[in-house]
Design an enzyme around this catalytic site. Structure first.
Site, PDB file in Angstrom:
ATOM      1  N   SER A 131       0.852  -1.191   0.000  1.00 54.76           N
ATOM      2  CA  SER A 131       0.000   0.000   0.000  1.00 54.76           C
ATOM      3  C   SER A 131       0.887   1.240   0.000  1.00 54.76           C
ATOM      4  O   SER A 131       2.081   1.144   0.309  1.00 54.76           O
ATOM      5  CB  SER A 131      -0.866  -0.008   1.272  1.00 54.76           C
ATOM      6  OG  SER A 131      -1.495   1.234   1.483  1.00 54.76           O
ATOM      7  N   TYR A 144      -2.587  -0.681  10.361  1.00 54.52           N
ATOM      8  CA  TYR A 144      -2.685  -1.158   8.965  1.00 54.52           C
ATOM      9  C   TYR A 144      -1.380  -0.851   8.243  1.00 54.52           C
ATOM     10  O   TYR A 144      -0.817  -1.701   7.547  1.00 54.52           O
ATOM     11  CB  TYR A 144      -3.861  -0.461   8.281  1.00 54.52           C
ATOM     12  CG  TYR A 144      -3.978  -0.703   6.781  1.00 54.52           C
ATOM     13  CD1 TYR A 144      -4.534  -1.876   6.283  1.00 54.52           C
ATOM     14  CD2 TYR A 144      -3.537   0.255   5.858  1.00 54.52           C
ATOM     15  CE1 TYR A 144      -4.649  -2.087   4.909  1.00 54.52           C
ATOM     16  CE2 TYR A 144      -3.648   0.050   4.492  1.00 54.52           C
ATOM     17  CZ  TYR A 144      -4.206  -1.117   4.015  1.00 54.52           C
ATOM     18  OH  TYR A 144      -4.318  -1.333   2.663  1.00 54.52           O
TER      19      TYR A 144
HETATM   20  N1  NAD Z   1      -8.492   0.042  -2.243  1.00 53.10           N
HETATM   21  C1  NAD Z   1      -7.446   0.754  -1.844  1.00 53.10           C
HETATM   22  O1  NAD Z   1      -7.508   1.987  -1.811  1.00 53.10           O
HETATM   23  C2  NAD Z   1      -6.159   0.054  -1.453  1.00 53.10           C
HETATM   24  C3  NAD Z   1      -5.028   0.855  -1.269  1.00 53.10           C
HETATM   25  C4  NAD Z   1      -3.822   0.254  -0.917  1.00 53.10           C
HETATM   26  C5  NAD Z   1      -3.761  -1.110  -0.753  1.00 53.10           C
HETATM   27  N2  NAD Z   1      -4.870  -1.886  -0.908  1.00 53.10           N
HETATM   28  C6  NAD Z   1      -4.717  -3.328  -0.726  1.00 53.10           C
HETATM   29  O2  NAD Z   1      -5.166  -3.981  -1.893  1.00 53.10           O
HETATM   30  C7  NAD Z   1      -5.598  -5.306  -1.572  1.00 53.10           C
HETATM   31  C8  NAD Z   1      -6.952  -5.531  -2.195  1.00 53.10           C
HETATM   32  O3  NAD Z   1      -7.842  -4.603  -1.642  1.00 53.10           O
HETATM   33  P1  NAD Z   1      -9.167  -4.068  -2.367  1.00 53.10           P
HETATM   34  O4  NAD Z   1      -9.144  -2.603  -2.277  1.00 53.10           O
HETATM   35  O5  NAD Z   1      -9.355  -4.735  -3.681  1.00 53.10           O
HETATM   36  O6  NAD Z   1     -10.275  -4.526  -1.303  1.00 53.10           O
HETATM   37  P2  NAD Z   1     -11.230  -5.803  -1.196  1.00 53.10           P
HETATM   38  O7  NAD Z   1     -11.748  -5.806   0.176  1.00 53.10           O
HETATM   39  O8  NAD Z   1     -12.178  -5.769  -2.329  1.00 53.10           O
HETATM   40  O9  NAD Z   1     -10.192  -7.028  -1.439  1.00 53.10           O
HETATM   41  C9  NAD Z   1      -9.618  -7.761  -0.405  1.00 53.10           C
HETATM   42  C10 NAD Z   1      -9.937  -9.217  -0.652  1.00 53.10           C
HETATM   43  O10 NAD Z   1      -9.300 -10.004   0.379  1.00 53.10           O
HETATM   44  C11 NAD Z   1     -10.220 -11.038   0.704  1.00 53.10           C
HETATM   45  N3  NAD Z   1      -9.929 -11.634   1.994  1.00 53.10           N
HETATM   46  C12 NAD Z   1     -10.060 -11.060   3.217  1.00 53.10           C
HETATM   47  N4  NAD Z   1      -9.720 -11.946   4.156  1.00 53.10           N
HETATM   48  C13 NAD Z   1      -9.385 -13.099   3.526  1.00 53.10           C
HETATM   49  C14 NAD Z   1      -8.934 -14.374   3.959  1.00 53.10           C
HETATM   50  N5  NAD Z   1      -8.777 -14.651   5.264  1.00 53.10           N
HETATM   51  N6  NAD Z   1      -8.663 -15.311   3.036  1.00 53.10           N
HETATM   52  C15 NAD Z   1      -8.832 -15.064   1.705  1.00 53.10           C
HETATM   53  N7  NAD Z   1      -9.243 -13.870   1.238  1.00 53.10           N
HETATM   54  C16 NAD Z   1      -9.519 -12.908   2.147  1.00 53.10           C
HETATM   55  C17 NAD Z   1     -11.566 -10.340   0.688  1.00 53.10           C
HETATM   56  O11 NAD Z   1     -12.636 -11.261   0.656  1.00 53.10           O
HETATM   57  C18 NAD Z   1     -11.458  -9.473  -0.548  1.00 53.10           C
HETATM   58  O12 NAD Z   1     -11.926 -10.134  -1.709  1.00 53.10           O
HETATM   59  C19 NAD Z   1      -5.577  -5.380  -0.043  1.00 53.10           C
HETATM   60  O13 NAD Z   1      -4.402  -6.041   0.372  1.00 53.10           O
HETATM   61  C20 NAD Z   1      -5.539  -3.926   0.377  1.00 53.10           C
HETATM   62  O14 NAD Z   1      -4.961  -3.762   1.640  1.00 53.10           O
HETATM   63  C21 NAD Z   1      -6.077  -1.327  -1.273  1.00 53.10           C
END
Ligand code: NAD
Length: 259
Positions: A131, A144
């Site tokens: 991130s 986080y």
């Molecule tokens: N959206 C943002 O602004 C952003 C920014 C920086 C980093 N991220 C990172 O990107 C990644 C994806 O995030 P996103 O924004 O697509 O959100 P999201 O919540 O749509 O995706 C996260 C996925 O992880 C899955 N997950 C959670 N716990 C789990 C487990 N125990 N086993 C298997 N799967 C599990 C969820 O079901 C979900 O599909 C994450 O690691 C998040 O921290 C997101």
């Protein structure tokens, strides 16, 4: 021919958001994809499995199953993550343990399950979603951010330890990306609209990103085009990590609840 033609890719956290966008890009580039998540996917994905990425037995069985079926794993995408938008003093010990037990443990288990196989084949690309919070401090989500810094340390160490065996490990470091996670950090969809200006104000590109914009970078890191790119931390954030935007600290994103 696709940029990932014939490559076997394993994805943890592929049901929606950045993970799903990446699964779709992987498929479009010709990869054979084994996607997984703890939840059902929001769209039909061939070869999909329900896997809790924090469960050692489930991760091991899933990886063994892919190798048995496909014969190898070329690409691992560790994308599982949850957010915690709380100041340090408001974070309970249980919340601290839970987020490390998910964000860091999942990448550890996925990587540990796949790495021996990659070492044996002397090839493999591991991409982990960190991130912006993995490269810079932010006021509203310190724990986080600590998990996302941990993923950078894990990744760089894997790169250094295993580069001579043909293995690459890199992180993608998204800024604010419009996904369920981002919207879920806010109380309501209306709040998302109101807070958008704060997210935009802290992003030099003056907008939030789309999931596919992260997925395109993951494809590059998965492909042989990046074969000498190793141990890299790659922001996909409209220049947000490049430097602070001038302005009031309370206009930074994730300042919710921080005083
Ligand atoms: N959206 C943002 O602004 C952003 C920014 C920086 C980093 N991220 C990172 O990107 C990644 C994806 O995030 P996103 O924004 O697509 O959100 P999201 O919540 O749509 O995706 C996260 C996925 O992880 C899955 N997950 C959670 N716990 C789990 C487990 N125990 N086993 C298997 N799967 C599990 C969820 O079901 C979900 O599909 C994450 O690691 C998040 O921290 C997101």
């Amino acid at each position: 021919m696709g940029r990932l033609a014939g490559k076997v890719a394993v994805v943890f956290g592929g049901a929606r958001g950045i993970g799903l966008a990446t699964v779709k890009e992987f498929l479009a580039e010709g990869a054979i994809v084994f996607a997984s998540d703890i939840r059902e996917p929001v769209e039909d994905i061939p070869g999909y499995s329900i896997v809790d990425a924090t469960d050692e037995g489930q991760v091991g069985a899933f990886v063994d199953g892919v190798i048995a079926e496909a014969g190898r794993i070329d690409v691992l995408f560790n994308n599982v993550g949850i957010h915690l938008g709380k100041s340090l003093v408001d974070t309970t010990l249980a919340e601290f343990d839970d987020i490390f037990a998910l964000n860091v443990r999942a990448a550890f288990l996925g990587t540990r399950a796949v790495l021996p196989h990659m070492i044996e084949r002397k090839a493999g690309s591991i991409i982990t979603t960190s991130s912006n919070g993995g490269v810079m401090g932010r006021p509203g989500d310190p724990v986080y951010n600590a998990t996302k810094h941990a993923l950078v340390g894990l990744t760089k160490s894997i790169a250094v330890a295993h580069a001579h065996q043909g293995i690459r490990a890199n992180t993608v470091n998204p800024g604010a990306i419009d996904t369920d996670m981002l919207r879920g950090t806010l109380a309501s969809p209306e709040e998302f609209e109101t807070k958008q200006h704060q997210l935009v104000a802290s992003t030099p590109a003056a907008r939030v990103g789309e999931a596919w914009e992260v997925a395109k970078a993951v494809v590059f890191l998965a492909s042989d085009e990046s074969r000498f790119v190793n141990g890299v931390v790659l922001p996909i954030d409209g220049a947000k990590a490049a430097g602070a935007m001038p302005g009031n600290r309370y206009s930074l994103d994730f300042e919710l609840g921080v005083r």
